[in-house]
Design an enzyme around this catalytic site. Structure first.
Site, PDB file in Angstrom:
ATOM      1  N   ARG A   1       0.871  -1.186   0.000  1.00  0.00           N
ATOM      2  CA  ARG A   1       0.000   0.000   0.000  1.00  0.00           C
ATOM      3  C   ARG A   1       0.898   1.223   0.000  1.00  0.00           C
ATOM      4  O   ARG A   1       2.109   1.103   0.092  1.00  0.00           O
ATOM      5  CB  ARG A   1      -1.014  -0.008   1.142  1.00  0.00           C
ATOM      6  CG  ARG A   1      -0.679  -0.688   2.416  1.00  0.00           C
ATOM      7  CD  ARG A   1       0.461  -0.062   3.175  1.00  0.00           C
ATOM      8  NE  ARG A   1       0.273   1.376   3.329  1.00  0.00           N
ATOM      9  CZ  ARG A   1       1.242   2.241   3.537  1.00  0.00           C
ATOM     10  NH1 ARG A   1       2.498   1.843   3.613  1.00  0.00           N
ATOM     11  NH2 ARG A   1       1.014   3.525   3.679  1.00  0.00           N
ATOM     12  N   GLY A   2       0.280   2.402  -0.091  1.00  0.00           N
ATOM     13  CA  GLY A   2       1.071   3.627  -0.245  1.00  0.00           C
ATOM     14  C   GLY A   2       1.158   3.923  -1.736  1.00  0.00           C
ATOM     15  O   GLY A   2       1.539   3.041  -2.527  1.00  0.00           O
ATOM     16  N   ALA A   3       0.794   5.157  -2.122  1.00  0.00           N
ATOM     17  CA  ALA A   3       0.605   5.462  -3.544  1.00  0.00           C
ATOM     18  C   ALA A   3       1.796   5.082  -4.445  1.00  0.00           C
ATOM     19  O   ALA A   3       1.620   4.358  -5.429  1.00  0.00           O
ATOM     20  CB  ALA A   3       0.226   6.931  -3.703  1.00  0.00           C
TER      21      ALA A   3
ATOM     22  N   ARG B   1      -7.528  -0.275  -6.602  1.00  0.00           N
ATOM     23  CA  ARG B   1      -7.749   0.804  -5.625  1.00  0.00           C
ATOM     24  C   ARG B   1      -7.954   2.110  -6.403  1.00  0.00           C
ATOM     25  O   ARG B   1      -7.135   2.441  -7.270  1.00  0.00           O
ATOM     26  CB  ARG B   1      -6.563   0.910  -4.658  1.00  0.00           C
ATOM     27  CG  ARG B   1      -6.435  -0.342  -3.767  1.00  0.00           C
ATOM     28  CD  ARG B   1      -5.557  -0.111  -2.570  1.00  0.00           C
ATOM     29  NE  ARG B   1      -6.161   0.767  -1.602  1.00  0.00           N
ATOM     30  CZ  ARG B   1      -5.493   1.319  -0.592  1.00  0.00           C
ATOM     31  NH1 ARG B   1      -4.202   1.084  -0.444  1.00  0.00           N
ATOM     32  NH2 ARG B   1      -6.102   2.107   0.269  1.00  0.00           N
TER      33      ARG B   1
ATOM     34  N   GLN C   1      -1.596   2.336   9.953  1.00  0.00           N
ATOM     35  CA  GLN C   1      -0.327   2.417   9.203  1.00  0.00           C
ATOM     36  C   GLN C   1       0.752   3.157   9.993  1.00  0.00           C
ATOM     37  O   GLN C   1       1.946   2.889   9.826  1.00  0.00           O
ATOM     38  CB  GLN C   1      -0.535   3.137   7.864  1.00  0.00           C
ATOM     39  CG  GLN C   1      -1.313   2.357   6.828  1.00  0.00           C
ATOM     40  CD  GLN C   1      -2.797   2.676   6.865  1.00  0.00           C
ATOM     41  OE1 GLN C   1      -3.341   3.038   7.904  1.00  0.00           O
ATOM     42  NE2 GLN C   1      -3.461   2.541   5.739  1.00  0.00           N
TER      43      GLN C   1
ATOM     44  N   ASP D   1      -1.955  10.757  -1.882  1.00  0.00           N
ATOM     45  CA  ASP D   1      -2.358   9.695  -2.808  1.00  0.00           C
ATOM     46  C   ASP D   1      -2.742  10.243  -4.170  1.00  0.00           C
ATOM     47  O   ASP D   1      -2.569   9.584  -5.190  1.00  0.00           O
ATOM     48  CB  ASP D   1      -3.512   8.889  -2.213  1.00  0.00           C
ATOM     49  CG  ASP D   1      -3.006   8.122  -1.006  1.00  0.00           C
ATOM     50  OD1 ASP D   1      -2.949   8.720   0.092  1.00  0.00           O
ATOM     51  OD2 ASP D   1      -2.587   6.966  -1.167  1.00  0.00           O
TER      52      ASP D   1
ATOM     53  N   ASN E   1      -5.118  12.439   0.994  1.00  0.00           N
ATOM     54  CA  ASN E   1      -4.207  11.564   1.747  1.00  0.00           C
ATOM     55  C   ASN E   1      -5.056  10.788   2.756  1.00  0.00           C
ATOM     56  O   ASN E   1      -6.278  10.980   2.849  1.00  0.00           O
ATOM     57  CB  ASN E   1      -3.112  12.391   2.428  1.00  0.00           C
ATOM     58  CG  ASN E   1      -2.017  11.511   3.017  1.00  0.00           C
ATOM     59  OD1 ASN E   1      -1.501  10.611   2.351  1.00  0.00           O
ATOM     60  ND2 ASN E   1      -1.649  11.731   4.267  1.00  0.00           N
ATOM     61  N   LYS E   2      -4.414   9.952   3.518  1.00  0.00           N
ATOM     62  CA  LYS E   2      -5.099   9.085   4.476  1.00  0.00           C
ATOM     63  C   LYS E   2      -6.107   9.845   5.332  1.00  0.00           C
ATOM     64  O   LYS E   2      -5.847  10.964   5.772  1.00  0.00           O
ATOM     65  CB  LYS E   2      -4.034   8.425   5.364  1.00  0.00           C
ATOM     66  CG  LYS E   2      -4.523   7.464   6.390  1.00  0.00           C
ATOM     67  CD  LYS E   2      -5.451   6.387   5.844  1.00  0.00           C
ATOM     68  CE  LYS E   2      -4.843   5.606   4.703  1.00  0.00           C
ATOM     69  NZ  LYS E   2      -5.825   4.811   3.939  1.00  0.00           N
TER      70      LYS E   2
HETATM   71  O1  MRU Z   1      -4.426   3.174   2.288  1.00  0.00           O
HETATM   72  P1  MRU Z   1      -2.950   3.368   2.132  1.00  0.00           P
HETATM   73  O2  MRU Z   1      -2.151   2.777   3.241  1.00  0.00           O
HETATM   74  O3  MRU Z   1      -2.464   2.941   0.764  1.00  0.00           O
HETATM   75  O4  MRU Z   1      -2.763   4.949   2.216  1.00  0.00           O
HETATM   76  C1  MRU Z   1      -1.475   5.478   2.142  1.00  0.00           C
HETATM   77  C2  MRU Z   1      -1.407   6.923   2.358  1.00  0.00           C
HETATM   78  O5  MRU Z   1      -2.401   7.592   2.562  1.00  0.00           O
HETATM   79  C3  MRU Z   1      -0.053   7.553   2.250  1.00  0.00           C
HETATM   80  O6  MRU Z   1       0.044   8.662   3.094  1.00  0.00           O
HETATM   81  C4  MRU Z   1       0.171   8.015   0.801  1.00  0.00           C
HETATM   82  O7  MRU Z   1      -0.045   6.964  -0.079  1.00  0.00           O
HETATM   83  C5  MRU Z   1       1.520   8.569   0.586  1.00  0.00           C
HETATM   84  S1  MRU Z   1       2.719   7.301   0.545  1.00  0.00           S
HETATM   85  C6  MRU Z   1       4.215   7.909   0.090  1.00  0.00           C
END
Ligand code: MRU
Length: 343
Positions: free
Chosen positions: A45-47, A88, A195, A236, A246-247
């Site tokens: 996970r993470g963009a 996603r 996370q 994201d 973002n999250k």
């Molecule tokens: O749902 P996730 O864990 O994929 O969400 C991740 C985030 O919101 C991160 O902050 C974002 O992707 C930046 S990662 C460099």
């Protein structure tokens, strides 16, 4: 240390982030369907990491296509891309990486399947390597926002685990730390998927960065006490006007930061910026399973009949953002102009 994701013996290997910090286990994806499932189920996970996984997914999908003719191959490859793109919805990097792989096929109009398989694999590896370089550049550009002795607050995980390596928001913190700056990080636990508690805290401990874990609802308390100097988070998807998804919980942090005159920075590569979207209202927000909110692992926290909402992201309006730290520099104020200048 650890590898978030790698291409090994024509398979895609990723650390299973659902098991961290208790177990360091690697998941081996044998085909593109395994990669798609790993993205959907948050093994990775993470963009930016999702973008790299998608590129590897296209490459492994291409490798397995048994079509001698170009047209048949392209038709099958489109199906692979479609499956991966439906995993996603919010992270722009997913669509960016798939588009980049597809464009490669378009730009090599006479290449036949075997040659296309080779160039697609090469491109996926380039996307992987570039991501690490980009994060290091984000770190270099962002370092000045972390002053000597700073208390930095971050949300979710925008570290090495969220990228091919090094991290974006954590990359900025890391670059300052590696340059010898004295600093301390407040890590938001980041409900519901944790996370921050599970991943960012784990990375900070591994790197030896002084860090304190707090629950999300403690951020305002520490800000009011003057114990937070700067907020740095990842993103994201960023709209062309600078509104940043973002999250979930990031928006509340930005509002709190404004109230306490604390600069709020977003760190992200250009592959996260969506120039086709005018503002944050156009960013699709993923709604995830209710069980993430009602349970921790298999333990129920709430009564079965309760209604639940679980949006995975929120959008921070650009007016609350002091700067967007990219691999090409920090963009401030007029984000649209700034993005156009640097792109
Ligand atoms: O749902 P996730 O864990 O994929 O969400 C991740 C985030 O919101 C991160 O902050 C974002 O992707 C930046 S990662 C460099």
């Amino acid at each position: 240390m650890f590898n978030t994701i790698e291409w090994k013996d024509d398979r895609v290997v990723m650390i299973d982030q659902r098991l961290l910090p208790n177990e360091e286990k690697y998941k081996v994806c044998e085909d593109f369907l395994d990669v798609a499932e790993a993205i959907r189920e948050m093994v990775i996970r993470g963009a930016p990491a999702i973008g790299v996984a998608a590129a590897f997914g296209v490459a492994i999908g291409a490798k397995d296509i048994n079509e001698g003719e170009r047209d048949g191959f392209v038709c099958e490859l489109d199906k692979v891309c479609k499956t991966l793109s439906e995993t996603r919805p919010t992270a722009k990097n997913l669509f960016w990486a798939i588009e980049r792989m597809k464009n490669l096929v378009k730009n090599n109009p006479s290449a036949q399947p075997e040659e296309l398989k080779t160039i697609l694999k090469k491109e996926a590896l380039t996307i992987y390597r570039e991501d690490i370089e980009i994060n290091r550049a984000i770190g270099r550009h962002g370092m000045p926002v972390i002053k000597e002795g700073a208390n930095v607050l971050t949300h979710c995980n925008a570290g090495a685990l969220a990228t091919a390596g090094y991290g974006t928001a954590v990359g900025v913190i890391r670059a300052a730390f590696e340059a010898g700056r004295r600093l301390h990080v407040f890590v938001d636990e980041t409900r519901p998927f944790l996370q921050g508690a599970r991943l960012t805290a784990w990375e900070c401990v591994k790197l030896g960065i002084p860090a304190t874990l707090i629950t999300d609802n403690m951020a305002g308390y520490f800000m009011k006490k003057g114990m937070v100097d700067v907020v740095v988070v990842g993103a994201d998807r960023i709209a062309s006007n600078g509104d940043a998804a973002n999250k979930i919980g990031t928006y509340s942090l930005a509002v709190l930061a404004k109230e306490h005159n604390i600069p709020f920075y977003v760190a992200a590569p250009f592959s996260t910026i969506d120039m086709d979207i005018k503002d944050g209202d156009g960013i699709p927000i993923e709604e995830r399973d209710r069980k993430e909110v009602t349970h921790i692992k298999e333990i129920p926290l709430a009564p079965a009949g309760i209604m639940v909402k679980n949006p995975a992201f929120d959008v921070t309006p650009h007016r609350l953002i002091a700067g967007i730290i990219t691999e090409k520099g920090i963009v401030r104020d007029d984000f649209l102009e700034g993005f156009k200048r640097l792109i």
